[in-house]
Every structure is written in structure tokens, then in C-alpha cells.
Design a protein around this motif. Structure first.
Motif, PDB file in Angstrom:
ATOM      1  N   MET A 102      -4.973  -1.686  -9.763  1.00  0.00           N
ATOM      2  CA  MET A 102      -6.093  -2.168  -9.437  1.00  0.00           C
ATOM      3  C   MET A 102      -6.681  -2.447 -10.399  1.00  0.00           C
ATOM      4  O   MET A 102      -8.214  -2.685 -10.461  1.00  0.00           O
ATOM      5  CB  MET A 102      -6.390  -1.251  -7.853  1.00  0.00           C
ATOM      6  CG  MET A 102      -5.580  -1.371  -6.731  1.00  0.00           C
ATOM      7  SD  MET A 102      -6.947  -0.241  -5.296  1.00  0.00           S
ATOM      8  CE  MET A 102      -6.084   1.284  -6.180  1.00  0.00           C
ATOM      9  N   ASN A 103      -7.343  -1.166 -11.709  1.00  0.00           N
ATOM     10  CA  ASN A 103      -7.314  -1.613 -12.770  1.00  0.00           C
ATOM     11  C   ASN A 103      -7.328  -2.166 -13.626  1.00  0.00           C
ATOM     12  O   ASN A 103      -7.969  -2.161 -14.711  1.00  0.00           O
ATOM     13  CB  ASN A 103      -7.698   0.153 -12.957  1.00  0.00           C
ATOM     14  CG  ASN A 103      -8.977   0.715 -12.034  1.00  0.00           C
ATOM     15  OD1 ASN A 103      -9.897   0.576 -11.990  1.00  0.00           O
ATOM     16  ND2 ASN A 103      -8.025   1.963 -10.908  1.00  0.00           N
ATOM     17  N   THR A 104      -6.390  -2.985 -13.922  1.00  0.00           N
ATOM     18  CA  THR A 104      -6.003  -3.508 -14.787  1.00  0.00           C
ATOM     19  C   THR A 104      -5.730  -4.999 -14.838  1.00  0.00           C
ATOM     20  O   THR A 104      -6.023  -6.244 -15.417  1.00  0.00           O
ATOM     21  CB  THR A 104      -4.775  -2.831 -15.743  1.00  0.00           C
ATOM     22  OG1 THR A 104      -3.373  -2.996 -14.811  1.00  0.00           O
ATOM     23  CG2 THR A 104      -5.058  -1.642 -16.416  1.00  0.00           C
ATOM     24  N   LYS A 112       0.794  -1.072   0.034  1.00  0.00           N
ATOM     25  CA  LYS A 112       0.202  -0.005  -0.020  1.00  0.00           C
ATOM     26  C   LYS A 112       0.715   1.280  -0.228  1.00  0.00           C
ATOM     27  O   LYS A 112       0.594   2.134  -0.358  1.00  0.00           O
ATOM     28  CB  LYS A 112      -0.803  -0.153   0.738  1.00  0.00           C
ATOM     29  CG  LYS A 112      -1.851   1.365   1.014  1.00  0.00           C
ATOM     30  CD  LYS A 112      -2.665   1.015   2.067  1.00  0.00           C
ATOM     31  CE  LYS A 112      -4.206   1.474   2.679  1.00  0.00           C
ATOM     32  NZ  LYS A 112      -4.881   1.831   3.378  1.00  0.00           N
ATOM     33  N   THR A 113       1.618   0.980   0.778  1.00  0.00           N
ATOM     34  CA  THR A 113       2.926   2.030   0.316  1.00  0.00           C
ATOM     35  C   THR A 113       4.064   1.599   0.116  1.00  0.00           C
ATOM     36  O   THR A 113       5.020   0.469  -0.002  1.00  0.00           O
ATOM     37  CB  THR A 113       3.062   2.912   2.005  1.00  0.00           C
ATOM     38  OG1 THR A 113       2.872   2.083   3.301  1.00  0.00           O
ATOM     39  CG2 THR A 113       1.998   3.659   2.623  1.00  0.00           C
ATOM     40  N   TRP A 146       7.949  -1.787 -12.364  1.00  0.00           N
ATOM     41  CA  TRP A 146       8.059  -2.774 -13.396  1.00  0.00           C
ATOM     42  C   TRP A 146       7.854  -4.171 -13.663  1.00  0.00           C
ATOM     43  O   TRP A 146       7.007  -4.670 -14.111  1.00  0.00           O
ATOM     44  CB  TRP A 146       9.294  -2.385 -13.783  1.00  0.00           C
ATOM     45  CG  TRP A 146       9.379  -3.031 -15.658  1.00  0.00           C
ATOM     46  CD1 TRP A 146       8.694  -1.859 -16.366  1.00  0.00           C
ATOM     47  CD2 TRP A 146      10.063  -3.445 -16.183  1.00  0.00           C
ATOM     48  NE1 TRP A 146       9.012  -2.685 -17.915  1.00  0.00           N
ATOM     49  CE2 TRP A 146      10.014  -3.649 -16.871  1.00  0.00           C
ATOM     50  CE3 TRP A 146      10.483  -5.000 -15.076  1.00  0.00           C
ATOM     51  CZ2 TRP A 146      10.769  -4.392 -17.903  1.00  0.00           C
ATOM     52  CZ3 TRP A 146      11.904  -5.666 -16.581  1.00  0.00           C
ATOM     53  CH2 TRP A 146      11.192  -5.281 -17.084  1.00  0.00           C
ATOM     54  N   GLN A 147       8.544  -4.606 -11.987  1.00  0.00           N
ATOM     55  CA  GLN A 147       8.521  -5.757 -11.956  1.00  0.00           C
ATOM     56  C   GLN A 147       6.590  -6.198 -11.820  1.00  0.00           C
ATOM     57  O   GLN A 147       6.783  -7.451 -11.990  1.00  0.00           O
ATOM     58  CB  GLN A 147       8.866  -6.457 -10.716  1.00  0.00           C
ATOM     59  CG  GLN A 147      10.396  -6.384 -10.451  1.00  0.00           C
ATOM     60  CD  GLN A 147      10.967  -6.969 -11.648  1.00  0.00           C
ATOM     61  OE1 GLN A 147      10.383  -8.266 -12.186  1.00  0.00           O
ATOM     62  NE2 GLN A 147      12.110  -6.953 -12.800  1.00  0.00           N
ATOM     63  N   SER A 148       5.772  -5.716 -10.922  1.00  0.00           N
ATOM     64  CA  SER A 148       4.941  -5.700 -11.505  1.00  0.00           C
ATOM     65  C   SER A 148       3.936  -5.692 -12.406  1.00  0.00           C
ATOM     66  O   SER A 148       2.475  -6.095 -12.649  1.00  0.00           O
ATOM     67  CB  SER A 148       3.995  -4.884  -9.754  1.00  0.00           C
ATOM     68  OG  SER A 148       4.482  -5.303  -8.634  1.00  0.00           O
ATOM     69  N   SER A 196       0.731   3.710  -9.869  1.00  0.00           N
ATOM     70  CA  SER A 196       0.573   2.795  -9.872  1.00  0.00           C
ATOM     71  C   SER A 196       0.149   1.779 -10.071  1.00  0.00           C
ATOM     72  O   SER A 196      -0.894   1.256 -10.275  1.00  0.00           O
ATOM     73  CB  SER A 196       2.525   2.456  -9.915  1.00  0.00           C
ATOM     74  OG  SER A 196       3.423   3.032 -10.894  1.00  0.00           O
ATOM     75  N   ARG A 197       0.103   1.724  -8.533  1.00  0.00           N
ATOM     76  CA  ARG A 197      -1.431   1.018  -7.722  1.00  0.00           C
ATOM     77  C   ARG A 197      -2.557   1.216  -8.413  1.00  0.00           C
ATOM     78  O   ARG A 197      -3.248   0.254  -9.142  1.00  0.00           O
ATOM     79  CB  ARG A 197      -1.440   1.567  -6.721  1.00  0.00           C
ATOM     80  CG  ARG A 197      -0.324   0.986  -5.563  1.00  0.00           C
ATOM     81  CD  ARG A 197      -0.488   1.100  -4.126  1.00  0.00           C
ATOM     82  NE  ARG A 197      -1.209   0.246  -2.966  1.00  0.00           N
ATOM     83  CZ  ARG A 197      -2.042   0.697  -2.797  1.00  0.00           C
ATOM     84  NH1 ARG A 197      -2.816   1.494  -2.618  1.00  0.00           N
ATOM     85  NH2 ARG A 197      -3.441  -0.922  -2.621  1.00  0.00           N
TER      86      ARG A 197
END
Length: 952
Positions: free
Chosen positions: A655-657, A3-4, A763-765, A650-651
Motif C-alpha cells: 500500500m505504501n510502495t 485483505k485476508t 512475492w508475485q505482487s 506485506s499489504r
């Protein structure tokens, strides 16, 4: 993703993974034109990472990562310098603290063993800190200026230069440190301003001569009376009418009764003092030059401890012993320490009636930066490099453009030094360093060779002839001058030398352009030739950085207590630990208290952890072409927030993809106006950032990245995606998800050279959603500009819609209208193009600006009382009836206006106070003036709001 964003949890583990997987190594693709190499300026083995290191290394790492991501066979060569004086002092202090035998008790060989032991245990502090900074150097190639390979290179260079008659031994004037007993370079001399005295001494004229005023003596002024024991002349200006008749006559030097000539020389300034200058060639650099011009003998009156000798040593101007001249010294001055001798000599002049007067005088004294004692110009036997022949080729390399300075104005500094170059003193009276490869027989005759066996064979010396190697070592700048080619294996003709030399960019400070940069160019071009036999340059570009100062513009120093350790900003530090760090080993309690008070005021809660990326990004934004840079902790705080902004954005994307169709398959996708706009904006950013990297404007590259990421991508685009992600059809949602992933993934690659850790982590995510196979972002391709993705119509349309939305939001803010209150907007004087934009994007505008209705008015239609905004020629009107409580709002504005006017009056009063303006530092005045301008603008804005609401 968590989250942070917590840098401390990812940075060190990520770096270890990069290093262990060999990502920092060249990729081996050494096709012509595909190689790239940067040589790190070797930090001292005794050192620790400071702001200058962090600044320069951030730039070097960014360049290396940028080139590596473009597929270059990139090498960032790492290594450290043996730091002769500094290391010897550290180990001597360590031995003393542990109660062990000292240097002279141990002897040379045993002492050097102790230094190597210290290096193995403690000499790698800065390399571990470099890892914390994210430096992608090839650690397996790490070099040390005293390792076997570099020692071999140093020896080879010395011997060849000697054989080329470019190295010689001679007695000349050098900066001598009486405490450390060694010559030191100008860079190791710290000039300090202080209050002193100027003594005016009478020198009697010989043979009954008199001045034009009828005086039987000349008056000379000096800040160093003790050196008069070594005077060999008095200089007057040839155009000075007061003394023209005396030129060629003699002075009877007081106290020693030596006859010395009066010479005509432009060094004597007619407007300064009496116009007469005492000349002591053996104890003053200017006098040394005057002495050479007039063939004045040189008399050394000091021992190497800066004590008065029993008898002066006499030399010709070429440094050879002058056997015909003697220089006895009165017994009462012999063996006195130099400052005790000063008092005794002044007293003797006074007793003899020869002390004209004594004046208070501000002067500058040279101190050894390591020993802390006043440096003496001293005649000593030293080894020298004939620099002029080497400098000629080195100057031509810059003149022809083979080497370019960035910024270009530093070429002038280079030329000014190189075109007036003096021979280089390369010997030091130390034990730690490269021992000079020269041997002496019993008669003092010198033999130079790579080792004693070679010397005996070369000079046909019998085994019975005893030889003693020179005790001196070489200046550390001598070995570092070979850095670009010795680290690559020279004198062997290695593949690395062929692949990576000449190197590409040298990143360095302006203060060592002469001491290091120029010497590297001279040495490299003398020893390294290309296939056609032409001298090869060590690097193609010299990028010169400024000096980082504190927020007030002061140089960072321990004595001022304003040094900021970059690792403290990365990891954070409590006030208690910071105070202990800054005042440790302070011998003066008052100074320690002053530093503690200043630190407490500046960092009342210590320094918070910011992480490496925020520190690096801040440093990049400071990399302008200016000479001095003021560090600003507020900027660091802002860029720490920038990292958090990127993480949170990025979060939102993930969360939307995640677990959604992101349009990377064959299914249909539709791009919205916002998608087309952000793709175009991003391509413009790619173009800008690449240009700024290629032209070494890291500050502008960082600014472009910040502007796009924060203002365009995060603040606008992510908001513009919400109506589509929540209410669009499948093709539209697929198109927006595709754009979100595409832009974010590419943006991370674009930012990576400056902010390596956070970009890799995110980027890894992101990479699985973009179907990317690369193991690490640092091995992925750097983004390239794609002109076909720049839809200029979409750009223009969305920028216009942004202006409309911003205008509506401004009215809400100014009129204190809730952001959730639906508004009616009237548009008048609208063009055909603007009408098209409204028709195509009406629903978009209604949602984004939270409108109840959007109506077009004919030019002649009268509008109700409205708040107005102008967008080009178009009037944007928001009827106010029923939206606000007019009287309450006028009352609120009146209170705010009164408070702002009072504050303005207070600031203006300070700036109108002549006493305040005269005493306040310029930085304080600048802040007050900026505050005044800001308050004046706020008053004007409040008055306008007041008028608008009153008219409703």
C-alpha cells in the motif's frame, strides 16, 4: 493482494501450476559439485499421510527448495513401497467384503492381477496428499518397488549375492505369524506388556541323581508350559554351587519320558527363579543360541498354524534333519491349539504331582502388528543374507566420515547393531512381492538364476527336468535396500546414476536405522563402485528425526484416539467429522466412548483450518535434535497467526510502495537510521538461517525467521517507517520504500523453503516493484549474506533508541497512562555517545514515544517525583504529577494484587498437597509449578508498582 490470507484459495492451484510448469525437475546443470539429490523414504502404497510423513517430508522439501534456489541441479526422487503383507491383507479384505473368490480360490496369478487393479484404483492416496503438503518432488520420475525397472534390479542383486556366496537357504528360527503364515521382521512385531502366569514345573532327575538339598528333581519356571514337549536340555549356571555336581547328568522329561542333558551356561541366572532354565531351541530365540552352544538337538512341536504336531520334527543345530532322533507326542496333546495345549499340559503336570506352584507374572508378548496374533518363534526354511561381510565395509564408511549421522549420537546405535549383526532373513511366505528367483527339481535341489531359461543354460539342465519356482517372495526391506541406486536406473549405467549418486541426505526415523539405513549402506557399497573401483556410499548424511507424540507425550495411535491427521490441520475438520473418523470401525463401545470424550474435550469446536504453511512452519520449529517431540496445537495456532502477520505486513508495504518511486532507478534516495538498522538485522538473519540450514537445525532456522519477521520487521521497522513515509522528504521516502521492498522481497525468498505457498503468493505482487524477472520464487536465488550492508553503528544506535522507547512504553503500561498522552521525559547520567544519539534522533524519539519534551538533567539536579527506568547507566525519569489519579490507581492495583495473591494461594495449596503431588502426572505438575512461578512474579511486579505510586 486480498485483505485476508486464505490458504485454501491459493494452495492447490499454485501447486498444480508449479508441477505443470516443470519447476520440480532438475535444471540439467550437472557440473561437478552442482548436483543435489534426496531420496524419499518410500511410503507404503496402502498408506495415508500421517504426522511422521508430514514432519520428514517438510524437512526434505525445505532442503530441496533451499538447494534448488542456490542453483543446484536438484532432484527429490519420489516413489512408494509395495508393502507386501499390508497390501495383500487390504486386497484380501476387499475381496471378502465384495463377496468375491478369495486368494486361494483365485490362485496366485489371478490374485496378483487383483492387487495391480487395486493399486491402479486406490493405491495412490498418499501421493495426492503429498501434493497438499507442497512437496516439490519430480513426479515424472515416480518409482514403485514392484515396477519393471526395480524388479530387474532386485533380481540382479539376488543372483549376484548368491553367486558371491552371500545368500543361502537354511532352517533357522524366525518370527512366525500363525495367522498370516509368514515370517515377519522384528519391526513388524509389536511387544505388549500384560499380566500372565509363571508355572514352576518339577523335572525328575534320571538315574537316581539328587540335588545338593537331596531333592530328586529340578524345578524350572516357564511362561510357556506347552513348549516343554520340545525341551532338549536344562541349563544351570556353571558357577552355581547348587547344581555343579549335576552338570552332565540327565533329566527325565515328564509326559514324554525323553532323557535330556543338564548343561552349564551363563544364560541361567543364579539370582533369578530357581536358577534352572528349560531349553527349547526350536521355540525360543535365547534357547536357540544356548542349543547351538551345546549342540542340543532342535525339536519342533508346532504346525504352521501353531497347533501341536502329531510328532515332533527333529533337527541338528545346523537345521538339517536328525534321522536318529524321534520325538513322539502324547496322543492327548496332538492337534490341540497352543493355548488349549497349555491348559492340558499344566493339568497333566498337576495330576502327576509335578506342578510346584503357579505365580502371577507380568510379561511381554510379541504380537504381529498386522494380524494381531501372538508371534511364535518357529523353525522354518528361509533365505538369508550373510550380513557380516557386508557390514564390515558399511561400518568403515561411517567410521571414516564418508557418511555422517545428524545428530551424531545415532552413530552409536548404528555401530551397536552392525558390530553384532546376525544374518538377515529375506524370504516371506506371501504372494505379493518380488518372487525369489530360485527353482527346484523333483529332488529339492535349488538352482538360482534370473529366469528359468537362464537356470537351464547355467546348470545345463535338460528340458525334461521339471522345475518349480520358489513360492516365497522377498522381504520388502530387501527391495527398499536398493532404493538409492535402483531408482536411478541400475543395473544399467545411466546418466542419472552418474549424476545423482551418491545422494546427499537421507531423512529418516531412528527406529529404522538398522532395518533400512544400514541395509542400504551395505547393499549400495557392495554393488556400486566409483571410477576407481572403490565402494560408493548411498548418501553422505543421515538426518535422524524424532518421533512425534501428542501433547501429553504419548505415542499417537488409533487405539488411543490421539492421532492427528496433518490434512485435518491444513483444511480443518468439524468435531462431528473428527469423532466419526476417530471412532470408525471401533469394535469396543467403551473404548469408542473414551476416545470420543477425549476428542470432545480437546477439540470442542473441531480443528480449524490453518493452511499448509502454518503446519510446515510448526513442524520445522519442532525439528530439534531430541528423540521425541510433543505436538502442540497452540503452537500451530501461533504460527497460523504468524502467517496472518506476514500477510498484513506485506499489504502495508504494498500500500505504501505500489505506484510510487521505490528507488530502483537513478533518483537520489536517503536511508534513515531505521532503514540501515533493518538492513543490518536482516543480513544477520540471512547468515543465521543459512548456517542453520547447512547444519540441519531447522528449529533454529524457523525461530530466527520468526524472530526477525515478527519482532524486528513487523513490530518495529514498519512502525519506524511511518514518520518518514508521512513526513519525510522525497529522497527519504524513496529510501524507505526501497528498503521496504528490498527487505520484504528477500525475506520471502529466505522463508520460502519452509513456507512455500504464502511466500510465492506475496512475492508475485512484490517482484514487479523490485524489477525481478523470475517466473517463480522457487526458481529465484536464495539470499546470501552481504557484509557491506551491516552498519554496526546504525544497529547499536537504533537498539539503544528501541530500549528508550520500550522503557517509556513500560511506564505507560505499568502506570495505566494512555498511549496517546504526551509525556515529559528527563534523562540523567547520560554519556557522550548517548548524548549524540539524542541530538541526532530527538524528533524521531518525540514522535515514536509520543513525548511532549525530552530534557537532559545534570547529575546534581534533583528531579520531581517520577517513575524511573534504568538503561545502562542512564536514568530515564517520567514526572508523574498530573498524569495519574494516585488514589484511584492505588485502589486499582490493590484489587488486582488481592486477586493475584488469592490465585497464588490456591496453586500453592495444590502443590503443597501431598496427595495431589503423588497422583498427578508429571506434565500436570510442571504446568502448576510454572503457573506458580508466573503468579509470584506478577505479585512482585504489582507490589513494586504500588510502592512507586505511593512515593509520588
Amino acid at each position: 493482494m486480498e485483505k485476508t490470507f486464505n490458504p485454501s484459495e491459493i494452495e492447490q492451484a499454485m501447486y498444480q501450476a508449479w508441477e505443470s510448469k516443470g519447476y520440480f525437475k532438475p535444471n540439467g546443470d550437472d557440473r561437478a559439485g552442482n548436483n543435489y539429490c534426496i531420496m524419499i523414504p518410500p511410503p507404503n502404497v496402502t498408506g495415508s499421510l500421517h504426522m511422521g510423513h508430514a514432519f520428514q517430508q517438510t524437512i526434505m522439501d525445505a532442503l530441496t527448495r533451499y538447494q534448488r534456489m542456490q542453483g543446484k541441479n536438484a532432484l527429490w526422487q519420489v516413489g512408494s513401497d509395495h508393502a507386501g503383507i499390508a497390501t495383500q491383507m487390504v486386497v484380501e479384505r476387499k475381496l471378502a467384503a465384495e463377496g468375491l473368490p478369495g486368494r486361494h480360490e483365485l490362485g496366485r496369478d489371478k490374485f496378483i492381477e487383483k492387487i495391480w487393479e487395486w493399486k491402479a484404483e486406490s493405491g495412490g492416496t498418499i501421493t495426492s496428499q503429498m501434493r497438499r503438503l507442497g512437496n516439490s518432488v519430480d513426479w515424472d520420475r515416480e518409482r514403485f518397488t514392484m515396477d519393471a525397472g526395480l524388479s530387474n534390479a532386485v533380481q540382479e542383486v539376488f543372483v549376484r549375492l548368491y553367486e558371491d556366496d552371500l545368500i543361502y537357504r537354511g532352517k533357522r528360527l524366525v518370527n512366525w505369524d500363525p495367522k498370516l503364515h509368514t515370517a515377519i521382521s522384528d519391526l513388524e512385531v509389536e511387544n505388549k506388556d500384560q499380566k500372565g502366569q509363571m508355572w514352576h514345573l518339577r523335572y525328575p532327575l534320571a538315574d537316581g541323581a539328587m540335588t545338593a538339598e537331596g531333592k530328586t528333581y529340578l524345578v524350572v519356571a516357564t511362561t510357556r508350559p506347552e513348549t516343554m514337549l520340545g525341551d532338549t536340555g536344562v541349563a544351570v549356571n556353571p558357577d552355581d554351587p547348587r547344581y555343579q555336581a549335576l552338570i552332565g547328568k540327565e533329566i527325565l522329561l515328564p509326559l514324554v519320558n525323553r532323557r535330556i542333558p543338564i548343561v552349564a551356561d551363563d544364560h541361567a541366572d543364579m539370582e533369578k527363579g530357581t536358577g534352572c532354565v528349560k531349553i527349547t531351541p526350536a521355540h525360543d530365540f535365547n534357547d536357540y543360541e544356548v542349543g547351538k552352544r551345546h549342540q542340543l538337538p532342535m525339536i519342533n512341536i508346532l504346525t504352521l498354524d501353531a497347533m501341536i504336531r502329531s510328532e515332533g520334527e527333529c533337527f541338528f543345530t545346523n537345521g538339517e534333519v536328525n534321522p536318529a532322533l524321534s520325538a513322539p507326542i502324547p496322543a492327548e496333546f496332538q492337534q490341540l491349539e497352543r493355548y488349549a495345549a497349555r491348559k492340558a499340559i499344566v493339568a497333566a503336570f498337576d495330576a502327576a504331582g509335578l506342578l510346584e506352584k503357579v505365580e502371577e507374572h507380568n510379561n511381554t508378548l510379541p504380537y504381529g502388528d498386522r494380524s494381531g496374533v501372538v508371534i511364535e518363534p518357529m523353525l522354518t526354511d528361509q533365505w538369508y543374507v550373510r550380513a557380516a561381510p557386508l557390514a564390515k565395509t558399511a561400518v568403515e564408511a561411517v567410521e571414516s566420515g564418508q557418511i555422517q549421522f545428524v545428530p551424531k549420537q545415532y552413530e552409536n546405535m548404528y555401530y551397536s547393531w552392525m558390530r553384532d549383526i546376525q544374518d538377515w532373513c529375506i524370504s516371506r511366505q506371501l504372494w505379493w512381492g518380488h518372487r525369489i528367483p530360485a527353482w527346484y527339481d523333483a529332488d529339492g535341489k535349488v538352482y538360482v538364476g534370473r529366469n528359468e531359461a537362464e537356470v537351464r543354460a547355467k546348470y545345463q539342465l535338460a528340458d525334461s527336468i521339471a522345475l518349480q519356482q520358489d513360492n516365497d517372495v522377498l522381504d520388502t526391506w530387501f527391495s527398499s535396500a536398493l532404493w538409492t541406486f535402483s531408482t536411478l536406473g541400475w543395473p544399467e549405467q545411466t546418466d542419472d546414476l552418474k549424476t545423482f549418486h551418491p545422494t546427499d541426505v537421507l531423512v529418516t526415523g531412528f527406529d529404522i536405522i538398522f532395518f533400512w539405513v544400514a541395509r542400504m549402506i551395505m547393499m549400495t557399497m557392495h554393488f556400486i563402485k566409483d571410477e576407481q573401483g572403490q565402494p560408493q556410499v548411498p548418501f553422505k548424511t543421515v538426518y535422524v528425526t524424532g518421533l512425534i507424540r501428542d501433547e501429553s507425550g504419548d505415542k499417537m495411535s488409533k487405539s488411543k484416539g490421539n492421532v492427528i491427521d496433518p490434512l485435518d490441520m491444513i483444511d480443518g475438520i468439524s468435531l462431528e467429522d473428527l469423532l466419526a473418523k476417530r471412532t470408525r470401525n471401533m469394535m469396543q463401545p467403551q473404548l469408542a466412548k473414551k476416545i470420543a470424550d477425549r476428542t470432545t474435550k480437546q477439540f470442542p469446536e473441531g480443528i480449524p483450518s490453518s493452511g499448509t504453511d502454518a503446519v510446515r512452519f510448526t513442524l520445522a520449529t519442532l525439528a530439534s535434535t531430541g528423540r521425541d517431540i510433543n505436538w502442540d496445537m497452540k503452537r500451530l495456532e501461533g504460527y497460523r497467526n504468524f502467517c496472518n502477520k506476514l500477510w498484513n505486513a506485506s499489504r502495508y508495504v504494498l500500500m505504501n510502495t505500489e505506484e510510487q518511486d521505490c528507488g530502483f532507478g537513478t533518483a537520489e534516495k536517503t536511508l534513515s537510521l531505521a532503514d540501515k538498522w533493518i538492513l543490518a538485522q536482516y543480513q544477520q538473519t540471512v547468515k543465521q538461517v543459512r548456517h542453520y540450514f547447512d547444519t540441519y537445525r531447522f528449529d533454529l532456522a524457523a525461530t530466527a525467521l520468526y524472530e526477525f519477521t515478527w519482532n524486528q520487521f513487523c513490530d518495529w521497522y514498519l512502525e519506524l517507517t511511518k514518520p518518514i513515509l508521512f513526513k519525510g522528504n522525497e529522497a527519504e521516502q524513496r529510501g524507505t520504500r526501497h528498503t521496504l521492498i528490498t527487505v520484504l522481497e528477500s525475506l520471502l525468498r529466505l522463508m520460502h523453503p519452509i513456507m512455500p505457498f504464502i511466500t510465492e503468493s506475496i512475492w508475485q505482487s512484490v517482484k514487479p516493484l523490485a524489477n525481478i524477472q523470475s517466473d517463480s520464487i522457487m526458481l529465484a536465488a536464495y539470499p546470501e549474506y552481504q557484509a557491506d550492508l551491516v552498519d554496526e553503528t546504525a544497529q547499536a544506535d537504533l537498539e539503544w533508541l528501541k530500549a528508550v522507547i520500550t522503557a517509556i512504553r513500560n511506564v505507560r503500561g505499568e502506570m495505566n497512562i494512555s498511549p496517546n498522552k504526551p509525556l515529559t521525559v528527563l534523562l540523567r547520567n547520560i554519556s557522550t555517545e548517548e548524548q549524540r544519539r539524542i541530538e541526532q534522533n530527538r524528533n524521531f524519539l518525540l514522535v515514536m514515544a509520543k513525548l511532549e519534551s525530552l530534557e537532559l538533567l545534570a547529575p546534581e539536579q534533583k528531579a520531581p517525583a517520577s517513575a524511573a527506568q534504568l538503561i545502562g547507566n542512564m536514568d530515564l525519569l517520567i514526572p508523574m504529577a498530573g498524569l495519574i489519579d494516585k488514589e484511584a490507581e492505588l485502589g486499582r492495583i490493590a484489587k488486582q494484587l488481592e486477586k493475584t495473591e488469592q490465585e497464588l494461594s490456591r496453586v500453592a495449596g495444590k502443590l503443597n498437597n501431598e496427595g495431589f503431588v503423588a497422583k498427578a502426572p508429571e506434565a500436570v505438575l510442571a504446568k502448576e509449578r510454572a503457573k506458580q512461578a508466573e503468579l509470584e512474579q506478577a505479585v512482585a511486579k504489582l507490589q513494586l508498582q504500588q510502592a512507586e505510586i505511593a512515593a509520588i
